[in-house]
Design a protein around this motif. Structure first.
Motif, mmCIF file in Angstrom:
data_model
loop_
_atom_site.group_PDB
_atom_site.id
_atom_site.type_symbol
_atom_site.label_atom_id
_atom_site.label_comp_id
_atom_site.label_asym_id
_atom_site.label_seq_id
_atom_site.Cartn_x
_atom_site.Cartn_y
_atom_site.Cartn_z
ATOM 1 N N LEU A 11 15.287 37.072 -21.824
ATOM 2 C CA LEU A 11 16.369 37.289 -20.787
ATOM 3 C C LEU A 11 15.987 38.657 -20.251
ATOM 4 C CD1 LEU A 11 18.405 36.300 -18.575
ATOM 5 C CD2 LEU A 11 20.159 36.492 -20.433
ATOM 6 N N GLU A 12 16.165 39.476 -21.390
ATOM 7 C CA GLU A 12 16.242 41.049 -21.064
ATOM 8 C C GLU A 12 15.100 41.385 -20.414
ATOM 9 O OE1 GLU A 12 17.596 44.597 -20.387
ATOM 10 O OE2 GLU A 12 18.870 43.143 -21.268
ATOM 11 N N HIS A 13 13.878 40.929 -20.882
ATOM 12 C CA HIS A 13 12.710 41.199 -20.476
ATOM 13 C C HIS A 13 12.682 40.805 -18.942
ATOM 14 C CE1 HIS A 13 8.356 41.833 -20.169
ATOM 15 N NE2 HIS A 13 8.134 40.515 -19.746
ATOM 16 N N ARG A 14 13.154 39.714 -18.573
ATOM 17 C CA ARG A 14 13.177 39.194 -17.282
ATOM 18 C C ARG A 14 13.982 40.196 -16.744
ATOM 19 N NH1 ARG A 14 8.704 36.363 -18.013
ATOM 20 N NH2 ARG A 14 8.905 34.227 -18.261
ATOM 21 N N ARG A 15 15.170 40.560 -16.796
ATOM 22 C CA ARG A 15 15.875 41.294 -15.997
ATOM 23 C C ARG A 15 15.133 42.569 -15.910
ATOM 24 N NH1 ARG A 15 21.456 40.131 -19.298
ATOM 25 N NH2 ARG A 15 22.183 38.191 -18.136
ATOM 26 N N VAL A 16 14.464 43.268 -16.791
ATOM 27 C CA VAL A 16 13.615 44.589 -16.677
ATOM 28 C C VAL A 16 12.628 44.180 -15.523
ATOM 29 C CG1 VAL A 16 12.002 46.149 -17.654
ATOM 30 C CG2 VAL A 16 13.974 45.482 -18.931
ATOM 31 N N GLN A 17 11.957 43.048 -15.887
ATOM 32 C CA GLN A 17 10.870 42.494 -14.578
ATOM 33 C C GLN A 17 11.620 42.567 -13.107
ATOM 34 O OE1 GLN A 17 9.128 39.169 -16.312
ATOM 35 N NE2 GLN A 17 7.556 40.420 -16.615
ATOM 36 N N PHE A 18 12.842 42.099 -13.149
ATOM 37 C CA PHE A 18 13.564 41.930 -11.931
ATOM 38 C C PHE A 18 13.862 43.361 -11.332
ATOM 39 C CE2 PHE A 18 17.613 41.610 -9.576
ATOM 40 C CZ PHE A 18 17.331 40.622 -8.357
ATOM 41 N N ARG A 19 14.479 44.347 -12.128
ATOM 42 C CA ARG A 19 14.670 45.638 -11.773
ATOM 43 C C ARG A 19 13.419 46.069 -11.281
ATOM 44 N NH1 ARG A 19 18.313 45.281 -15.738
ATOM 45 N NH2 ARG A 19 16.956 46.115 -17.397
ATOM 46 N N GLU A 20 12.179 45.985 -11.849
ATOM 47 C CA GLU A 20 11.127 46.594 -11.599
ATOM 48 C C GLU A 20 10.453 46.080 -9.993
ATOM 49 O OE1 GLU A 20 8.532 46.007 -14.646
ATOM 50 O OE2 GLU A 20 9.247 47.538 -16.161
ATOM 51 N N ALA A 21 10.954 44.729 -9.926
ATOM 52 C CA ALA A 21 10.445 44.245 -8.578
ATOM 53 C C ALA A 21 11.321 44.730 -7.537
ATOM 54 C CB ALA A 21 10.633 42.523 -8.747
ATOM 55 N N GLN A 22 12.630 45.085 -7.996
ATOM 56 C CA GLN A 22 13.514 45.500 -6.683
ATOM 57 C C GLN A 22 13.029 47.044 -6.349
ATOM 58 O OE1 GLN A 22 17.103 45.482 -8.988
ATOM 59 N NE2 GLN A 22 18.282 44.251 -7.372
ATOM 60 N N VAL A 23 12.733 47.752 -7.320
ATOM 61 C CA VAL A 23 11.827 49.256 -7.091
ATOM 62 C C VAL A 23 10.606 49.131 -6.199
ATOM 63 C CG1 VAL A 23 11.115 51.362 -8.321
ATOM 64 C CG2 VAL A 23 13.204 50.119 -9.275
ATOM 65 N N ALA A 24 9.784 48.183 -6.613
ATOM 66 C CA ALA A 24 8.595 47.905 -5.881
ATOM 67 C C ALA A 24 8.815 47.533 -4.452
ATOM 68 C CB ALA A 24 7.755 47.011 -6.660
ATOM 69 N N LEU A 25 9.641 46.878 -4.371
ATOM 70 C CA LEU A 25 10.028 46.406 -3.216
ATOM 71 C C LEU A 25 10.647 47.644 -2.343
ATOM 72 C CD1 LEU A 25 10.530 44.167 -0.823
ATOM 73 C CD2 LEU A 25 12.593 43.804 -1.973
ATOM 74 N N ALA A 26 11.470 48.137 -2.799
ATOM 75 C CA ALA A 26 12.124 49.614 -2.109
ATOM 76 C C ALA A 26 11.137 50.441 -1.737
ATOM 77 C CB ALA A 26 13.187 50.077 -3.021
ATOM 78 N N ARG A 27 10.205 50.704 -2.651
ATOM 79 C CA ARG A 27 9.073 51.586 -2.383
ATOM 80 C C ARG A 27 8.202 51.105 -1.213
ATOM 81 N NH1 ARG A 27 7.573 52.819 -8.518
ATOM 82 N NH2 ARG A 27 9.171 54.346 -8.798
ATOM 83 N N ALA A 28 8.036 49.693 -1.197
ATOM 84 C CA ALA A 28 7.032 48.914 -0.193
ATOM 85 C C ALA A 28 7.914 49.046 1.239
ATOM 86 C CB ALA A 28 6.596 47.499 -0.510
ATOM 87 N N VAL A 29 9.238 48.907 1.331
ATOM 88 C CA VAL A 29 9.796 49.023 2.336
ATOM 89 C C VAL A 29 9.710 50.255 2.947
ATOM 90 C CG1 VAL A 29 12.050 48.882 3.499
ATOM 91 C CG2 VAL A 29 11.233 47.160 2.161
ATOM 92 N N GLU A 30 10.088 51.481 1.984
ATOM 93 C CA GLU A 30 9.928 52.687 2.586
ATOM 94 C C GLU A 30 8.606 53.091 3.082
ATOM 95 O OE1 GLU A 30 9.878 57.080 0.151
ATOM 96 O OE2 GLU A 30 11.341 55.358 -0.700
ATOM 97 N N GLN A 31 7.649 52.660 2.408
ATOM 98 C CA GLN A 31 6.216 52.919 2.837
ATOM 99 C C GLN A 31 5.994 52.054 4.257
ATOM 100 O OE1 GLN A 31 3.688 54.684 1.594
ATOM 101 N NE2 GLN A 31 2.350 54.461 3.307
#
Length: 151
Positions: A11-31
């Motif tokens: 669960l903790e690993h999946r939460r970390v992956q979720f946060r990483e996916a949020q960051v990746a999405l934010a960067r993609a939207v910014e780009q």
């Protein structure tokens, strides 16, 4: 007894992956937004340049300046096409990142729901154990002759 979730690390690993996916999405939207701004700026510059060129041609332009304007306009048009392609690619990446984020969110929610179910089962088991202890204690009190004499 303390509740220990069997998939806590997952669960903790999946939460970390979720946060990483949020960051990746934010960067993609910014780009992608950056590409939108560049595209708008280039389109505006192209329109302004065409307008200036139209004004200058009515006044009469020297050949060298005319050729420079044409070259600059063609460069701006080529840049505009490149930016449109880059923008489309950037927004496709945004959509892919959104899908990935939704998948990660579903994974986290599945594990959290499983944790809730496990915790509820743990609580029921705890209550059963406590009830068994109380029943055993009550049976011992009934069987103990000394305890029967107390009112």
């Amino acid at each position: 007894m303390v509740f220990v979730y069997r998939f806590a690390k997952l669960l903790e690993h999946r939460r970390v992956q979720f946060r990483e996916a949020q960051v990746a999405l934010a960067r993609a939207v910014e780009q992608a937004s950056h590409m939108d701004r560049l595209l708008a700026e280039t389109a505006s510059a192209l329109e302004n340049c065409r307008h200036r060129w139209a004004q200058r041609t009515t006044e009469g332009l020297p050949l060298g300046e005319h050729l420079a304007f044409e070259r600059y306009l063609s460069d701006l048009e080529r840049r505009l096409l490149q930016l449109k392609t880059a923008r489309e690619r950037a927004w496709r990446v945004v959509h892919e990142k959104q899908k990935r984020l939704m998948e990660q969110d579903r994974e986290v929610k599945k594990l959290e729901r499983l944790q809730e179910v496990d915790y509820e089962k743990f609580q029921r088991d705890q209550k059963k154990r406590e009830q068994k202890k109380l029943d055993a204690y009550g049976v011992r009190l009934d069987l103990d002759p000394l305890m029967r004499n107390f009112p």
